[in-house]
Design a protein around this motif. Structure first.
Motif: not given
Length: 264
Positions: A139-151
């Motif tokens: 199980l994983a969640k990706m953090l997207w901000r401004g059109g890019q993966a940041v964490g």
């Protein structure tokens, strides 16, 4: 469009395409195409291409192809995806506006993005990586901000085996890895992910964070628990599988000064 936005691809198709590309490179040993980024230009030859193991629990043939600089095979510039070479930074970009905030990792290309963040970027040293490869179904969640993966963050779910060779299963959900890219740190994103983890398991009386707590993770936990008193008796540092003797209350440990703290 970026790899994560393109139509879904199966792992077997990705692996097959990589092997075909590798065979073509071996057959064309004396000729080369070129890959250009904003900073450099590198010949695409068999000597500059390596197999990269994508998941922790895969057999050796479940790999990606990585293009590295001629003098350092730890510096991967591009990955072979969807029949083309993609700059690793483009693997972390999206043209889909709805992909914003914390998003559950589901597709293979999203798994590849987790791989890039955890294995290829922002290494503390050339011979080190931030994390071990993750199992393909973790199980994983990706953090997207401004059109890019940041964490991203990953979770060891209750009932899942503790390891490939273990017969023990996790007794509670455990926050295993948390990563925020350097230029996005000190913006409360670690707090955001810890809060999301806690709210994702409302029916669990206790939740874990993998031991050992890094100084930065200890600082995140302190700030989070200072503002969320209801979580103080719920959040524990744990060793697998998380039995009673393997749990240490994080808030109590903070009060007793058991953790080094770093605000980075």
């Amino acid at each position: 469009m970026y790899p994560v936005d393109l139509p879904a691809v199966e792992l077997s198709d990705l692996t097959s395409a990589c092997e075909q590309r590798l065979s073509a490179l071996e057959a064309a040993a004396h000729s080369a195409d070129w890959f250009e980024s904003e900073l450099t230009k590198v010949a695409i030859t068999r000597n500059n291409v390596s197999r990269l193991k994508l998941f922790e629990d895969d057999q050796p043939d479940c790999t990606l192809l990585g293009l590295h600089t001629p003098d350092d095979n730890t510096q991967v510039m591009a990955l072979y995806l969807h029949g083309s070479w993609w700059c690793v930074h483009d693997v972390l970009r999206t043209a889909t506006e709805s992909r914003s905030g914390l998003v559950l990792v589901q597709s293979l290309m999203e798994r590849v993005a987790v791989f890039v963040l955890s294995q290829l970027l922002e290494r503390p040293a050339q011979d080190q990586v931030l994390f071990s490869p993750h199992p393909r179904n973790e199980l994983a969640k990706m953090l997207w901000r401004g059109g890019q993966a940041v964490g991203f963050y990953t979770v060891k779910q209750r009932g899942r085996l503790c390891g490939r060779w273990s017969a023990q299963s996790y007794l509670l959900p455990v926050l295993d890895t948390v990563m925020v890219r350097r230029r996005w740190r000190r913006r409360g994103l670690g707090l955001l992910m810890l809060g999301d983890f806690c709210s994702s398991f409302p029916d669990d009386e206790m939740l874990g964070v993998s031991t050992p707590l890094s100084p930065s993770m200890a600082a995140v936990c302190r700030k989070f628990l200072q503002h969320h008193e209801e979580q103080r008796e719920r959040l524990y540092e744990v060793d697998a599988p998380g039995g009673w003797t393997q749990r240490r209350n994080i808030w109590l440990g903070l009060q007793l000064g058991r953790y080094s703290l770093c605000e980075d």
